[in-house]
Scaffold this active site. Structure first.
Site, PDB file in Angstrom:
ATOM      1  N   HIS A  11       0.680  -1.418   0.368  1.00 20.18           N
ATOM      2  CA  HIS A  11       0.259   0.342  -0.349  1.00 20.18           C
ATOM      3  C   HIS A  11       0.709   1.962   0.145  1.00 20.18           C
ATOM      4  O   HIS A  11       0.380   2.310  -0.103  1.00 20.18           O
ATOM      5  CB  HIS A  11      -1.094  -0.259   1.130  1.00 20.18           C
TER       6      HIS A  11
HETATM    7  C1  UD1 Z   1      -2.193   5.170   6.084  1.00 20.71           C
HETATM    8  C2  UD1 Z   1      -0.404   5.424   6.519  1.00 20.71           C
HETATM    9  C3  UD1 Z   1       0.311   4.839   6.261  1.00 20.71           C
HETATM   10  C4  UD1 Z   1      -0.370   2.948   6.965  1.00 20.71           C
HETATM   11  C5  UD1 Z   1      -1.573   2.901   6.045  1.00 20.71           C
HETATM   12  C6  UD1 Z   1      -2.330   1.820   5.995  1.00 20.71           C
HETATM   13  C7  UD1 Z   1      -0.112   8.230   6.655  1.00 20.71           C
HETATM   14  C8  UD1 Z   1       0.821   9.164   5.814  1.00 20.71           C
HETATM   15  N1  UD1 Z   1      -0.232   6.495   6.032  1.00 20.71           N
HETATM   16  O1  UD1 Z   1      -1.445   5.483   4.698  1.00 20.71           O
HETATM   17  O2  UD1 Z   1       1.115   4.978   7.754  1.00 20.71           O
HETATM   18  O3  UD1 Z   1       0.273   2.346   6.905  1.00 20.71           O
HETATM   19  O4  UD1 Z   1      -2.378   3.783   6.489  1.00 20.71           O
HETATM   20  O5  UD1 Z   1      -3.532   1.312   5.823  1.00 20.71           O
HETATM   21  O6  UD1 Z   1      -1.037   8.420   7.674  1.00 20.71           O
HETATM   22  N2  UD1 Z   1      -9.061   5.017   1.710  1.00 20.71           N
HETATM   23  C9  UD1 Z   1     -10.677   4.243   1.373  1.00 20.71           C
HETATM   24  N3  UD1 Z   1     -11.364   3.381   2.450  1.00 20.71           N
HETATM   25  C10 UD1 Z   1     -10.607   4.041   4.400  1.00 20.71           C
HETATM   26  C11 UD1 Z   1      -8.853   4.493   3.899  1.00 20.71           C
HETATM   27  C12 UD1 Z   1      -8.842   4.961   2.558  1.00 20.71           C
HETATM   28  O7  UD1 Z   1     -11.906   3.928   0.219  1.00 20.71           O
HETATM   29  O8  UD1 Z   1     -11.313   3.639   5.016  1.00 20.71           O
HETATM   30  C13 UD1 Z   1      -8.795   5.133   0.442  1.00 20.71           C
HETATM   31  C14 UD1 Z   1      -8.835   6.552  -0.006  1.00 20.71           C
HETATM   32  O9  UD1 Z   1      -9.269   6.142  -1.655  1.00 20.71           O
HETATM   33  C15 UD1 Z   1      -7.605   6.977   0.267  1.00 20.71           C
HETATM   34  C16 UD1 Z   1      -7.200   5.798   0.580  1.00 20.71           C
HETATM   35  O10 UD1 Z   1      -7.461   5.044   0.453  1.00 20.71           O
HETATM   36  O11 UD1 Z   1      -7.074   7.959  -0.450  1.00 20.71           O
HETATM   37  C17 UD1 Z   1      -5.357   6.530   0.727  1.00 20.71           C
HETATM   38  O12 UD1 Z   1      -5.851   5.864   2.980  1.00 20.71           O
HETATM   39  P1  UD1 Z   1      -5.121   7.340   3.956  1.00 20.71           P
HETATM   40  O13 UD1 Z   1      -5.921   7.269   4.334  1.00 20.71           O
HETATM   41  O14 UD1 Z   1      -4.970   8.511   2.658  1.00 20.71           O
HETATM   42  O15 UD1 Z   1      -3.365   6.472   3.627  1.00 20.71           O
HETATM   43  P2  UD1 Z   1      -3.025   4.498   3.463  1.00 20.71           P
HETATM   44  O16 UD1 Z   1      -2.180   4.725   1.950  1.00 20.71           O
HETATM   45  O17 UD1 Z   1      -4.370   4.273   3.910  1.00 20.71           O
END
Ligand code: UD1
Length: 351
Positions: A201
């Site tokens: 991820h």
């Molecule tokens: C975040 C953390 C990372 C951690 C990871 C675990 C930061 C900078 N990054 O990254 O350190 O290892 O979580 O999963 O805090 N999305 C969904 N549903 C959700 C959450 C996210 O669809 O419930 C999708 C969205 O499109 C979003 C993308 O995932 O834009 C990224 O989510 P985000 O929380 O921004 O960062 P992660 O890549 O999950």
């Protein structure tokens, strides 16, 4: 003593669970604030249910966005909650944006911050988590470290000795408890069809279509010889679709529960990942791990564990073939013993 725990993203939840439980045992007043950084049931609610964490008292519902947007919403929405509760400690976990935001807001309000999982460094500022770690540690008044090398690193950076407490790895508390509750054990001998478990991820891997394409080509190759199971983060699912990268032969799914992931890992030939948590969990369990990164903030998983960094992504099939899944298990690192949560609470009560 009143604690306000701040969590937001999936890896925070298995860290909160043992600290919250230990706090409850000691009769500590506790408030749980969820930022809403992760919001899908499979990324959040399922963890609260299965890890026995009470429903969050507050959910800031910040959702997704750019780092600036997401962090800005957190900063703004956290302040009134912290002012209302005025806890003795704001307890933050790991290195996600929710961790950073809470450290900044609490410090500016003059509230003491305790950082669980302090002192990890990849020395790679292109990782958003590295920025979060450095800022959080600089602001925290209590630095609770998962390993001795993390304590050393904080001393080298000039943090005062009295602010650093080695407590061990809280996430391994959850791991050991769940293994026991589920009665899981690693098969004595693994068959040729033992699966390869994959999670990816990190933006550095999944947001670059060329790099993601090379990884997936390697995994498709591996899948010709043994099952490859890939529960993909929503971000990764989206990138695979957008870039039109093939998954032939790979058993893809969306995010799975904590328990399902643990039972998959337990019977795996090897775990292929870029997750920080899985590097540690595989080390604690003695299961081989290939980490698709150039560096790690958890070097102890290499020096004392089962982890191996993979810098040449074209080598994935050969490395998977070369894994000796029956290699003798090394003792888990010091403090990865299932009792780190109570040590966090004792450190807080001692102040
Ligand atoms: C975040 C953390 C990372 C951690 C990871 C675990 C930061 C900078 N990054 O990254 O350190 O290892 O979580 O999963 O805090 N999305 C969904 N549903 C959700 C959450 C996210 O669809 O419930 C999708 C969205 O499109 C979003 C993308 O995932 O834009 C990224 O989510 P985000 O929380 O921004 O960062 P992660 O890549 O999950």
């Amino acid at each position: 003593m009143k604690l306000l725990h701040v969590v937001g993203a999936r890896p925070n939840f298995p860290k909160l669970a043992p600290v919250h439980r230990a706090g409850a045992v000691r009769g500590v007043e506790q408030v749980v604030m969820h930022t809403g950084q992760h919001y899908d049931d499979a990324m959040s609610a399922s963890f609260f249910a299965s890890l026995g964490i009470p429903e969050p008292d507050v959910n800031l519902a910040v959702g997704s966005g750019s780092h600036a947007q997401q962090t800005a919403r957190m900063l703004e929405r956290m302040e009134p909650v912290l002012l209302e509760h005025r806890p003795d400690w704001v307890v933050v976990y790991g290195d996600v944006n929710s961790t950073l935001a809470a450290a900044v807001v609490a410090s500016k309000l003059g509230l003491r911050v305790a950082h669980v999982e302090a002192g990890l460094r990849s020395d790679d500022l292109t990782m958003p988590e590295e920025i979060n770690r450095i800022v959080t540690d600089r602001l925290a008044a209590l630095l609770l470290t998962p390993s001795r090398d993390a304590s050393e690193r904080l001393k080298q950076e000039g943090e005062p000795d009295e602010q650093i407490v080695f407590v061990g790895n809280v996430m391994i508390d959850t791991l050991r408890r769940t293994v026991q509750q589920m009665g899981l054990s690693r098969p004595a001998t693994l068959q040729d069809d033992a699966p390869v478990a994959v999670t990816l991820h990190r933006p550095s891997n999944v947001d670059d279509p060329t790099r993601l394409g090379t990884i997936m080509a390697g995994l498709r190759d591996v899948a010709r010889h043994r099952p490859v199971l890939f529960p993909a983060h929503p971000r990764t699912q989206r990138q695979l679709e957008q870039a039109g990268i093939g998954t032939d032969g790979i058993e893809m799914s969306g995010p799975i529960t904590y328990e399902a992931m643990l039972s998959l890992v337990m019977r795996s030939h090897v775990v292929v990942t870029d997750s920080g948590g899985l590097q540690e969990e595989t080390t604690a369990l003695g299961i081989p791990c290939l980490t698709l990164r150039d560096n790690t903030e958890r070097p102890i998983t290499i020096t004392q564990g089962t982890n191996q960094l993979v810098r040449d992504l074209t080598a994935i099939p050969a490395l998977v073939r070369a894994i000796d899944a029956g290699a003798p298990k090394r003792p888990a690192p010091e403090g990865w013993d299932g009792h780190a949560g109570p040590r966090v609470i004792e450190a807080l009560l001692a102040r």
